[in-house]
Design a protein around this motif. Structure first.
Motif, mmCIF file in Angstrom:
data_model
loop_
_atom_site.group_PDB
_atom_site.id
_atom_site.type_symbol
_atom_site.label_atom_id
_atom_site.label_comp_id
_atom_site.label_asym_id
_atom_site.label_seq_id
_atom_site.Cartn_x
_atom_site.Cartn_y
_atom_site.Cartn_z
ATOM 1 N N SER A 75 -15.231 5.300 10.243
ATOM 2 C CA SER A 75 -15.501 6.518 9.479
ATOM 3 C C SER A 75 -16.995 6.574 9.170
ATOM 4 O O SER A 75 -17.718 5.602 9.362
ATOM 5 C CB SER A 75 -14.660 6.552 8.190
ATOM 6 N N ILE A 76 -17.448 7.698 8.686
ATOM 7 C CA ILE A 76 -18.880 7.908 8.461
ATOM 8 C C ILE A 76 -19.442 6.892 7.469
ATOM 9 O O ILE A 76 -20.520 6.359 7.664
ATOM 10 C CB ILE A 76 -19.135 9.352 7.969
ATOM 11 N N LYS A 77 -18.706 6.604 6.423
ATOM 12 C CA LYS A 77 -19.207 5.727 5.363
ATOM 13 C C LYS A 77 -18.525 4.356 5.340
ATOM 14 O O LYS A 77 -18.541 3.673 4.333
ATOM 15 C CB LYS A 77 -19.026 6.398 3.997
ATOM 16 N N GLY A 78 -17.925 3.954 6.428
ATOM 17 C CA GLY A 78 -17.263 2.658 6.469
ATOM 18 C C GLY A 78 -16.197 2.599 7.545
ATOM 19 O O GLY A 78 -16.380 3.088 8.654
ATOM 20 N N TYR A 79 -15.057 2.034 7.193
ATOM 21 C CA TYR A 79 -13.927 1.942 8.114
ATOM 22 C C TYR A 79 -12.659 1.711 7.307
ATOM 23 O O TYR A 79 -12.706 1.399 6.116
ATOM 24 C CB TYR A 79 -14.112 0.821 9.148
ATOM 25 N N TYR A 80 -11.524 1.902 7.978
ATOM 26 C CA TYR A 80 -10.252 1.627 7.322
ATOM 27 C C TYR A 80 -9.240 1.154 8.347
ATOM 28 O O TYR A 80 -9.392 1.379 9.551
ATOM 29 C CB TYR A 80 -9.735 2.838 6.540
ATOM 30 N N VAL A 81 -8.241 0.458 7.832
ATOM 31 C CA VAL A 81 -7.131 0.012 8.674
ATOM 32 C C VAL A 81 -5.869 0.559 8.037
ATOM 33 O O VAL A 81 -5.620 0.371 6.847
ATOM 34 C CB VAL A 81 -7.058 -1.523 8.780
ATOM 35 N N GLU A 82 -5.077 1.259 8.820
ATOM 36 C CA GLU A 82 -3.835 1.838 8.320
ATOM 37 C C GLU A 82 -2.665 1.385 9.185
ATOM 38 O O GLU A 82 -2.852 0.762 10.207
ATOM 39 C CB GLU A 82 -3.917 3.366 8.277
ATOM 40 N N ARG A 83 -1.478 1.708 8.713
ATOM 41 C CA ARG A 83 -0.232 1.386 9.416
ATOM 42 C C ARG A 83 -0.068 -0.114 9.687
ATOM 43 O O ARG A 83 0.321 -0.522 10.777
ATOM 44 C CB ARG A 83 -0.108 2.186 10.693
ATOM 45 N N ILE A 84 -0.373 -0.914 8.685
ATOM 46 C CA ILE A 84 -0.082 -2.338 8.778
ATOM 47 C C ILE A 84 1.393 -2.465 8.400
ATOM 48 O O ILE A 84 1.771 -2.277 7.250
ATOM 49 C CB ILE A 84 -0.965 -3.163 7.818
ATOM 50 N N MET A 85 2.225 -2.721 9.393
ATOM 51 C CA MET A 85 3.677 -2.759 9.183
ATOM 52 C C MET A 85 4.085 -4.110 8.587
ATOM 53 O O MET A 85 3.777 -5.143 9.149
ATOM 54 C CB MET A 85 4.412 -2.532 10.499
ATOM 55 N N SER A 101 -2.405 -0.602 3.867
ATOM 56 C CA SER A 101 -3.669 -0.129 4.439
ATOM 57 C C SER A 101 -4.796 -0.554 3.510
ATOM 58 O O SER A 101 -4.568 -0.908 2.354
ATOM 59 C CB SER A 101 -3.651 1.389 4.612
ATOM 60 N N PHE A 102 -6.000 -0.527 4.030
ATOM 61 C CA PHE A 102 -7.166 -0.763 3.187
ATOM 62 C C PHE A 102 -8.348 -0.006 3.773
ATOM 63 O O PHE A 102 -8.357 0.328 4.961
ATOM 64 C CB PHE A 102 -7.485 -2.258 3.044
ATOM 65 N N SER A 103 -9.309 0.300 2.916
ATOM 66 C CA SER A 103 -10.507 0.977 3.388
ATOM 67 C C SER A 103 -11.740 0.321 2.796
ATOM 68 O O SER A 103 -11.691 -0.291 1.726
ATOM 69 C CB SER A 103 -10.468 2.465 3.029
ATOM 70 N N VAL A 104 -12.808 0.426 3.535
ATOM 71 C CA VAL A 104 -14.121 -0.030 3.092
ATOM 72 C C VAL A 104 -14.983 1.223 3.171
ATOM 73 O O VAL A 104 -15.265 1.711 4.264
ATOM 74 C CB VAL A 104 -14.661 -1.140 4.023
ATOM 75 N N ASN A 105 -15.335 1.770 1.993
ATOM 76 C CA ASN A 105 -15.931 3.098 1.982
ATOM 77 C C ASN A 105 -17.042 3.188 0.942
ATOM 78 O O ASN A 105 -16.800 2.993 -0.246
ATOM 79 C CB ASN A 105 -14.839 4.131 1.697
#
Length: 189
Positions: free
Chosen positions: A170-180, A134-138
């Motif tokens: 998300s309020i301060k960015g975005y994220y991608v999770e569950r990258i299999m 996963s990764f996030s941009v926050n």
């Protein structure tokens, strides 16, 4: 899972279309039936297109995942086309008996298109696990802020990029999770 829901939507559409065509045929309007059938076929084709079409695909590919029995850790190596110094989180998720088990995620930084991380040993248990990333941009957490410049905000990212995971605003960015990425079996001797 997304593909499943997409197929269900297409099937629902086809059923509704069939019902509409039956009503039109009963009214004996061949011209209307032809127009509705043509538009419907075009919609089915559009709905069937993959979500990545026309977008740049960002990937993380599992190169290797090995369990070190003595140290009780999993060593993961992966390749990616994410920009340098992007922080990617790696974790494990699985089921043992009827209980969900997860190994806490650990970060890895992209260096020359490669990612390396070690998971464990504190929470390592025997079983088969999905390897996930996963990764996030926050903005609040100062995490991966360079990706705002590279990919843009949530709307721009969603419009222009595809990642095989779940994109969340998300309020301060975005994220991608569950990258299999794959799976691994842990068995202590």
């Amino acid at each position: 899972m997304k593909t499943y829901f997409r197929i269900i939507k297409i099937l629902d559409f086809i059923v509704e279309l069939g019902n509409s065509l039956i009503v039109l045929i009963r009214k004996n309007s061949k011209k209307t039936v032809g127009i509705v059938a043509g538009v419907s076929l075009a919609l089915i084709v559009v709905l069937s297109l993959p979500p990545s079409l026309g977008k740049e695909t960002l990937y993380i590919t599992l190169d290797s995942a090995t369990y070190d029995n003595e140290k009780r850790v999993i060593q993961i190596s992966a390749s990616t086309n994410f920009p340098e110094d992007t922080e990617i989180m790696f974790g494990l998720a699985g089921k043992i008996d009827e209980y969900s088990v997860s190994v806490p995620p650990e970060p890895a930084l992209v260096k020359n298109g490669k990612l390396n991380v070690v998971l464990g040993p504190d929470s390592m248990v025997n079983g088969t696990f999905d390897i996930r990333a996963s990764f996030s941009v926050n903005k609040d957490r100062d995490r991966n802020l360079h990706l705002f410049d590279e990919f843009g905000d949530y709307k721009e990212f969603k419009k222009n990029y595809y990642v095989n995971g779940e994109l969340v605003d998300s309020i301060k960015g975005y994220y991608v999770e569950r990258i299999m990425l794959g799976e691994i079996t842990v068995e202590d001797e």
